[in-house]
Write a protein that holds these residues in place. Structure first.
Motif: not given
Length: 210
Positions: A33-34, A37, A40, A114-116, A119
């Motif tokens: 997941r990380v 992100g 992306a 975290d993913p955010k 990103f």
């Protein structure tokens, strides 16, 4: 732009803290997941960066005559020679200071991302890195000089994201062996950041001159 042009450019986009970030993310909790992100962020930043640099190249092309590429005295060639000189000086500086050069402090905080945040890092390592800005400007100028549309840059963007995804792909394909190897690769790049910087400079010099 053909493959021989975009491959070294895409690799150079990710050499340094960029690929180190990708490696750190696959050794972090929730690695997939990380990492997604991060990818992306890299994809959006590269797409936006190339679009902006193409716009700048178009404006410069209408205001400045860079001359024929075969003319060693043209404005375009002079700019190239200046860039080569600056890159050679940067490589020499990294060599002379290799005992004291350390990677950016923010790399050490990525294990808890975290993913955010991943990103955001993906955006930053592309849009705030001078080397990547120069690469994207090179792509923009190439497109402008050849009269190509922005769509011609899509293979470069895709290849850049693919290079960024290599640590995740290796981690997914090789499982535990990759999981054991990635921290060692990360640590090596941390202790040899001066060598990574020199490699980036050399790649740029080769791209500019050839």
């Amino acid at each position: 732009m053909d493959g021989l042009q975009i491959l070294p450019l895409a690799i150079t986009m990710m050499v340094g803290p960029q690929i180190m970030s990708a490696i750190i993310f696959v050794t972090a909790p929730r690695a997939v997941r990380v990492s997604l992100g991060f990818l992306a962020g890299v994809a959006i930043a590269t797409t936006a960066g190339v679009a902006i640099m193409l716009g700048i190249a178009t404006l410069l092309g209408s205001a400045v005559d860079f001359g024929n590429s075969s003319d060693k005295g043209s404005a375009g060639k002079v700019v190239q020679y200046l860039l080569v000189g600056l890159l050679a000086a940067a490589a020499l500086k990294n060599w002379l200071g290799r005992e004291t050069i350390e990677p950016p402090n923010w790399l050490g905080t990525l294990m808890s991302a975290d993913p955010k945040r991943a990103f955001t890092i993906g955006l930053m390592v592309i849009l705030l890195m001078p080397s990547d800005l120069v690469v994207m400007l090179t792509v923009g100028v190439n497109l402008e000089h050849s009269g190509a549309a922005f769509a011609e840059a899509l293979p470069f963007i895709a290849l850049t994201v693919l290079v960024a995804a290599l640590p995740l792909l290796i981690w997914l394909l090789f499982g535990q062996r990759a999981e054991a190897a990635m921290p060692r690769v990360r640590d090596w790049m941390n202790t040899h950041s001066w060598l990574v910087n020199i490699i980036v400079c050399v790649i740029f010099i080769v791209i500019i001159l050839f």
